[in-house]
Design a protein around this motif. Structure first.
Motif, short mmCIF file in Angstrom:
data_model
loop_
_atom_site.label_atom_id
_atom_site.label_comp_id
_atom_site.label_asym_id
_atom_site.label_seq_id
_atom_site.Cartn_x
_atom_site.Cartn_y
_atom_site.Cartn_z
N UNK A 193 0.83 -1.20 0.00
CA UNK A 193 0.00 0.00 0.00
C UNK A 193 0.87 1.25 0.00
N UNK A 194 1.94 1.24 0.75
CA UNK A 194 2.86 2.38 0.75
C UNK A 194 3.45 2.61 -0.64
N UNK A 195 3.81 1.53 -1.29
CA UNK A 195 4.39 1.67 -2.63
C UNK A 195 3.35 2.15 -3.64
N UNK A 196 2.16 1.52 -3.59
CA UNK A 196 1.15 1.79 -4.60
C UNK A 196 0.47 3.15 -4.41
N UNK A 197 0.14 3.48 -3.15
CA UNK A 197 -0.65 4.69 -2.91
C UNK A 197 0.19 5.91 -2.56
N UNK A 198 1.37 5.72 -1.99
CA UNK A 198 2.18 6.85 -1.53
C UNK A 198 3.37 7.10 -2.45
N UNK A 199 4.17 6.06 -2.70
CA UNK A 199 5.42 6.25 -3.42
C UNK A 199 5.23 6.36 -4.93
N UNK A 200 4.36 5.54 -5.48
CA UNK A 200 4.22 5.51 -6.93
C UNK A 200 3.81 6.85 -7.52
N UNK A 201 2.85 7.58 -6.94
CA UNK A 201 2.55 8.90 -7.50
C UNK A 201 3.73 9.86 -7.47
N UNK A 202 4.58 9.73 -6.47
CA UNK A 202 5.75 10.60 -6.38
C UNK A 202 6.82 10.21 -7.40
N UNK A 203 6.78 8.97 -7.86
CA UNK A 203 7.76 8.49 -8.83
C UNK A 203 7.31 8.68 -10.28
N UNK A 283 3.48 17.94 -9.94
CA UNK A 283 4.03 18.12 -8.59
C UNK A 283 4.53 16.79 -8.08
N UNK A 284 5.72 16.77 -7.51
CA UNK A 284 6.35 15.52 -7.09
C UNK A 284 5.64 14.87 -5.92
N UNK A 285 5.05 15.66 -5.06
CA UNK A 285 4.43 15.11 -3.86
C UNK A 285 2.93 15.28 -3.82
N UNK A 287 0.52 13.87 -5.53
CA UNK A 287 -0.24 12.62 -5.58
C UNK A 287 -0.22 11.90 -4.24
N UNK A 288 0.94 11.91 -3.54
CA UNK A 288 1.01 11.22 -2.25
C UNK A 288 0.21 11.95 -1.19
N UNK A 289 0.19 13.29 -1.24
CA UNK A 289 -0.56 14.04 -0.25
C UNK A 289 -2.05 13.80 -0.38
N UNK A 290 -2.51 13.65 -1.66
CA UNK A 290 -3.94 13.46 -1.90
C UNK A 290 -4.38 12.03 -1.64
N UNK A 291 -3.44 11.07 -1.61
CA UNK A 291 -3.82 9.66 -1.47
C UNK A 291 -4.39 9.39 -0.08
#
Length: 291
Positions: A193-203, A283-285, A287-291
């Protein structure tokens, strides 16, 4: 600060430095050098067989439509098959290479495990190895596996790109704060979940960059399919147009087909860059902020 102080800190108009004349001039020269052969291909593709060698270099011709018709009719439309093969190699290889590089780079950047430094050093060493050195060994390995001459012999070697993994690792380490992942773990989020919802949008910007690099590299790759493939119905555009060029030594009338095919091979690359460049501005972050 008073009005006098503000005026004191403002430089007179006559003393302002020129806005980078030398760097701008160098960039203009580089653009001209890069676009010159492309512009020649665009103009040459419009010329008929009679106009190609008898008119000035950048004089437009009148044979574009006839050149396209002849190219599409050549050997019952084999150009379209070459184009589809190239889309398969470049599109499939770029997608798989991006997925492998993203997962590998993320793991190398965020997890501490034994041998991580050794793996990263091996990746850096792999970047220094020219692909031409690996072509023959790859052919021998695929021959032993009875895969030489198949689509897999061109697709599989493109999946693992040391430079793409290196780029993903560097980007993930800079863009994904360790505190953000730790906060997610404290909230009960699993690693997937961390990879899919938090990290992936930032990548996403890194993934777009890796995909474009890999797509262009595979689209323009000549040596690997030239060595691996023997059936011209599996050729990509690079090798297919080369066979036209070799045949053109005895049939000069094929030169128009070669130039027109070269022009058409540039269109997907230009369209891809124009379509995907907007993702670099994301924006790099956000997607993660909105997740």
């Amino acid at each position: 600060m008073g009005r006098g102080g503000l005026m004191a800190t403002t430089a007179p108009a006559g003393t302002r430095r020129p806005a980078g004349i030398v760097p701008t001039g160098v960039l203009v020269l580089g653009a001209v050098y890069t676009l010159f052969p492309v512009s020649w291909v665009v103009v040459a593709a419009t010329k008929s067989k009679a106009e190609l060698f008898s008119t000035p270099t950048f004089a437009p011709g009148t044979g574009l439509l006839s050149n396209l018709a002849d190219l599409f009719a050549y050997r019952d439309g084999v150009f379209w098959l070459w184009l589809l093969n190239t889309v398969l190699y470049a599109g499939g290889g770029a997608v798989l290479a991006t997925a492998v590089a993203t997962v590998s780079g993320y793991a190398l950047a965020t997890y501490a495990f034994r041998g991580r430094g050794l793996i990263f050093n091996l990746l850096v060493g792999g970047i220094l190895v020219p692909p031409v050195v690996l072509a023959i060994p790859q052919y021998l390995l695929f021959s032993e596996a009875s895969l030489a001459g198949t689509y897999w012999s061109v697709l599989l070697p493109q999946i693992l790109s040391p430079y793409s993994v290196y780029l993903a690792r560097i980007y993930a380490r800079a863009a994904i704060p360790a505190s953000l992942l730790e906060a997610g773990r404290l909230d009960g989020a699993g690693e997937w979940r961390l990879f899919h919802r938090v990290s992936l949008p930032m990548l996403t910007p890194a993934m777009v960059t890796i995909f474009l690099f890999q797509f262009v590299a595979i689209w323009n790759n000549f040596l690997l399919p030239f060595i691996m493939l023997g059936d011209d119905y599996r050729f990509p555009l690079t090798v297919g147009l080369y066979t036209l060029l070799a045949a053109g030594a005895n049939q000069p009338s094929l030169y128009n087909l070669i130039i027109t095919g070269t022009l058409l091979s540039l269109v997907p690359l230009v369209a891809l860059f124009l379509t995907m460049q907007r993702h670099w501005r994301a924006d790099l972050s956000g997607g993660a902020v909105k997740s």
